[in-house]
Scaffold this motif. Sequence first.
Motif, PDB file in Angstrom:
ATOM      1  N   PRO A  78       0.816  -1.221   0.000  1.00 51.36           N
ATOM      2  CA  PRO A  78       0.000   0.000   0.000  1.00 51.36           C
ATOM      3  C   PRO A  78       0.846   1.267   0.000  1.00 51.36           C
ATOM      4  O   PRO A  78       0.487   2.260  -0.664  1.00 51.36           O
ATOM      5  N   HIS A  79       1.969   1.211   0.690  1.00 47.47           N
ATOM      6  CA  HIS A  79       2.854   2.376   0.713  1.00 47.47           C
ATOM      7  C   HIS A  79       3.319   2.717  -0.699  1.00 47.47           C
ATOM      8  O   HIS A  79       3.311   3.865  -1.120  1.00 47.47           O
ATOM      9  N   MET A  80       3.702   1.680  -1.419  1.00 46.85           N
ATOM     10  CA  MET A  80       4.204   1.883  -2.775  1.00 46.85           C
ATOM     11  C   MET A  80       3.108   2.444  -3.672  1.00 46.85           C
ATOM     12  O   MET A  80       3.343   3.335  -4.479  1.00 46.85           O
ATOM     13  N   ARG A  81       1.896   1.921  -3.503  1.00 43.68           N
ATOM     14  CA  ARG A  81       0.789   2.424  -4.338  1.00 43.68           C
ATOM     15  C   ARG A  81       0.553   3.891  -4.064  1.00 43.68           C
ATOM     16  O   ARG A  81       0.310   4.683  -4.972  1.00 43.68           O
ATOM     17  N   GLU A  82       0.635   4.232  -2.790  1.00 46.13           N
ATOM     18  CA  GLU A  82       0.472   5.637  -2.394  1.00 46.13           C
ATOM     19  C   GLU A  82       1.519   6.512  -3.091  1.00 46.13           C
ATOM     20  O   GLU A  82       1.223   7.558  -3.650  1.00 46.13           O
ATOM     21  N   LYS A  83       2.754   6.003  -3.057  1.00 46.77           N
ATOM     22  CA  LYS A  83       3.848   6.791  -3.620  1.00 46.77           C
ATOM     23  C   LYS A  83       3.718   6.915  -5.138  1.00 46.77           C
ATOM     24  O   LYS A  83       4.057   7.943  -5.710  1.00 46.77           O
ATOM     25  N   LEU A  84       3.212   5.848  -5.751  1.00 56.05           N
ATOM     26  CA  LEU A  84       3.033   5.929  -7.208  1.00 56.05           C
ATOM     27  C   LEU A  84       2.099   7.067  -7.554  1.00 56.05           C
ATOM     28  O   LEU A  84       2.298   7.785  -8.533  1.00 56.05           O
ATOM     29  N   LYS A  85       1.082   7.251  -6.707  1.00 55.02           N
ATOM     30  CA  LYS A  85       0.149   8.357  -6.950  1.00 55.02           C
ATOM     31  C   LYS A  85       0.884   9.679  -6.858  1.00 55.02           C
ATOM     32  O   LYS A  85       0.664  10.590  -7.643  1.00 55.02           O
ATOM     33  N   MET A  86       1.783   9.765  -5.876  1.00 51.16           N
ATOM     34  CA  MET A  86       2.525  11.006  -5.702  1.00 51.16           C
ATOM     35  C   MET A  86       3.396  11.289  -6.923  1.00 51.16           C
ATOM     36  O   MET A  86       3.435  12.405  -7.428  1.00 51.16           O
ATOM     37  N   PHE A 100       5.280   3.023 -15.718  1.00 50.39           N
ATOM     38  CA  PHE A 100       4.478   3.391 -14.566  1.00 50.39           C
ATOM     39  C   PHE A 100       3.391   2.352 -14.298  1.00 50.39           C
ATOM     40  O   PHE A 100       3.237   1.864 -13.188  1.00 50.39           O
ATOM     41  N   LEU A 101       2.645   2.020 -15.348  1.00 53.20           N
ATOM     42  CA  LEU A 101       1.528   1.093 -15.169  1.00 53.20           C
ATOM     43  C   LEU A 101       2.020  -0.304 -14.844  1.00 53.20           C
ATOM     44  O   LEU A 101       1.386  -1.036 -14.099  1.00 53.20           O
ATOM     45  N   GLU A 102       3.149  -0.652 -15.409  1.00 54.98           N
ATOM     46  CA  GLU A 102       3.645  -1.994 -15.163  1.00 54.98           C
ATOM     47  C   GLU A 102       4.009  -2.198 -13.692  1.00 54.98           C
ATOM     48  O   GLU A 102       3.896  -3.285 -13.157  1.00 54.98           O
ATOM     49  N   MET A 103       4.444  -1.109 -13.065  1.00 53.67           N
ATOM     50  CA  MET A 103       4.739  -1.225 -11.645  1.00 53.67           C
ATOM     51  C   MET A 103       3.494  -1.634 -10.879  1.00 53.67           C
ATOM     52  O   MET A 103       3.528  -2.481 -10.001  1.00 53.67           O
TER      53      MET A 103
END
Lengths: 367, 179, 330
Positions: free
Chosen positions: A178-186, A263-266
């Motif tokens: 979840p942390h990573m998903r949050e950061k991807l948004k940033m 980006f999306l692949e992450m």
Amino acid sequence: METLHSEEMILNIGPQHPSTHGVFRLVVTIDGEQIVAADPVVGYLHRGTEKLAESLQYTQIIPYTDRLDYVAAMLNNYALVHTVEYAMDLEIPERAEYLRVIVMELNRVASHLLFVGAYLLDLGAMSPFLYVFQEREMIVQLFNEICGARLTYNYMRVGGVKWDAPPGWLAKVRDFLPHMREKLKMYDALISGNEIFLSRVRGMGVITQEEAVAYSLSGINLRSTGLRFDLRKKRPYGIYDKFAFDVVVGQNGDCFDRYWCHFLEMEQSLNIVEQALESIPDGPVLGKVPKLIRIPAGEYYTSIEGARGELGVYIVSDGKDKPYRMKLRRPSFVNLQILSKLLIGQNMANMIAILGAVDIVLGEVDA
Amino acid sequence: MFGILKGLGVTFGQLTKKKVTLQYPEVKPVWPERFRGIHEFIPELCIVCNQCARICPTSCISLSGSRDANKKMRIDTYDINFEICILCDLCVEVCPTEAIRMTDQFELAAYSREEFYKDMHWLYDNHKEHGTYHALQEAKEQAAKEQAAKEQAAKEAGAKEQAGREPVAASEAATGGET
Amino acid sequence: MFSWQTQPLTGLNFIGMVIGAVVVLAILLLVVMYLIFFLRKVVAWMQNRIGPNRVGPWGLFQSMADVLKLLLKEDIVPAKADRALFLVAPIIAFVPAFTVLAVIPYTAGHIFTAGLNIGVLFYIALSSITILGIVLGGWASNNKYSLVGGLRSAAQMISYEIPLGMSVLGVVMLAGSLNLTTIVQQQATDRFGWYIIPQIIGFVVFMIAAVAELNQTPFDLPEAESELVAGYFTEYTGFRFAFYMLTEFVYLFAISALATTLFLGGWLGPWLPSWLWFAIKTSAVIFFMFWLRATMPRLRVDKLMGFAWKVLIPVALFNILLTGLLSLLV
Ligand code: SF4
Ligand code: SF4
């Protein structure tokens, strides 16, 4: 009177240049700021991995693969052991397969993160580079806990993995998602909408589908043109057929699509890790493997979807414990071919944007 | 324009965030247990089976041994060339007696090449200095346990996890004690 | 109001002028040193780093150490360089940078201000001399990266000089004077308040052109590290390199001070002493530039020129028209 004439200038970019991502040399002929010809010169990092492998046992080759694409070493490890396992027809314990998928997909995320950061650095923005390193650091720290190294993992073994996950490790990975998903948004907010960024990558360095196939591109360079080709789906290896994920494709094949696919692949990789964490079974992590690994005589080739494209290992064996000949299909090397074509007629400033988006890692180009 | 503003917002938001820099020479990084640093070597444990030298992919281990009065093999010299060692851990993996292991020592920078040839004594000293890693770990665990006990006095919950880790620490203490 | 021009040129006055100039120079050198420190800190904080922290308490002496290091370095002139030009170029770039500071009104007292009647013009005219220094440096280095960097700067700075000058015109029309001191005084009594309000378009144009003039991100193409290594000063070392760096930061300060004077009411403000107001406003403008620097990628060279000629100049022209209409009608 002499007639006025302008001259073309030959500019040597590299082998020591801030944005060639290593020791890569590009000889460009420029007319003003326009590129008339570009000639990549590779080999400055050549270590002869393929030749060295001929005098090494299969287990000993694994640490050498770490040094190919050094930002995604887990995938390289796997490419090698997968071919050996395929050749020996080995049975791999379930848990080992799951652990492999988890670390590989995490490594793919780490590698793509680095791409995003380094690409923006090439384009002149410094902050994203430092931001992505924080998340990359978390992933690397996870790897450090599971295999004791931060960059050259040497984690996979023929028949399984070196170590089981330490206690609490899987929970840590779960917390990381979840942390990573949050950061991807940033990062998305920071980069993807920036008009200056868009003006530099939109419509830049377009590769058509036919060209991509003709030049034998793979990975995101190929998928950004809209071709749905991902070895994890096309030729599922390991246990990839058990997971639901999308193959990310672009539309225009330009630099922006390549960036965006990363980006999306992450996100897709994070999904795979999540699914793997849910269903990871207990059990041994190293299958029954003979003490001395010997491959029956013959020729074997398998390939996996590396972080940069089709990463293949081709082994010719004469039945001994060392390969008779080994050939690595390194995606960066193959993808680099198209560079000279993409650069012709471009502006000098675009050169960096295009070279960055082709996403090469010099360790892999030169092997 | 909107995208630029959004980006500016993101960077501004970072101003007050916690900084991630590690003040390195003063503050050392905390390495996990499996960290593969420079080797430690315990001569008493080595049975001179030569397996480590054989598996080493860069052939950077050279060793020699001889039989002592009790017909037991004893190690005489044991050198690792850190110019070419890639810290791959294979030697540790094959050693049957755990005579060669890895420590959390990672600072290898030196002014001359000769300094990278580490002999048995250096490696043994390294064991004494950094091989205490496990002991340190144990001490840390101990401190954590005490901390947990203190917390338990205040609150009953929270101590369970700590107890779960105890056996691991104990087994490490055992291997550390052998040496 | 005190002004040097209205005084007779007696010996005492002359000494006063010299002392004033030296004081300004000394203070500015200190300010510039800490600007570099401030830049590194702000950018570091925005990137979750600590920034300089080793030299002195909180790294306060870092810039001094850097300057010292640069002074102690060997002064290398490349063998194939055009020696005379190579040596003189940094000075050509550097001298105007300090000269323009003479006209900036720092305080309400004007002891340190030249109070020229053509202050705005003086600034714009002198600051363009720096371009010469940069082009010469790029040319004399006899290095391809330097050459491309130098030419890029010339093209960029000349293009952006025009919108910069035009955006200032609006202010000049409102104030009815080219004297920077008068402009500030006008802002105290203007019915719209500070000129940032009636001149908001002019302010935006001014800021963009200013950032471009300074070769700051996102317009830092002349020294685009990822393309041109270090641009026009790739070959420079030691204190000649320091001159270029200093030029850049002095201009950063000068243009922020100019923006403060023209649009943000200069030293005006309640309660606090006037110089403090000036310092606060200037720092805010500088902070904004650093903030941009931490966020933006770099523009592309052809887009850059297009942007100046196709967007900024028409907008600036429109602003002048609008200002004219406004002052006619209102
Ligand atoms: S870590 Fe690897 S390279 Fe180093 S001594 Fe052991 S086996 Fe050899
Ligand atoms: S493998 Fe272990 S016991 Fe055998 S020679 Fe090496 S260190 Fe000694």
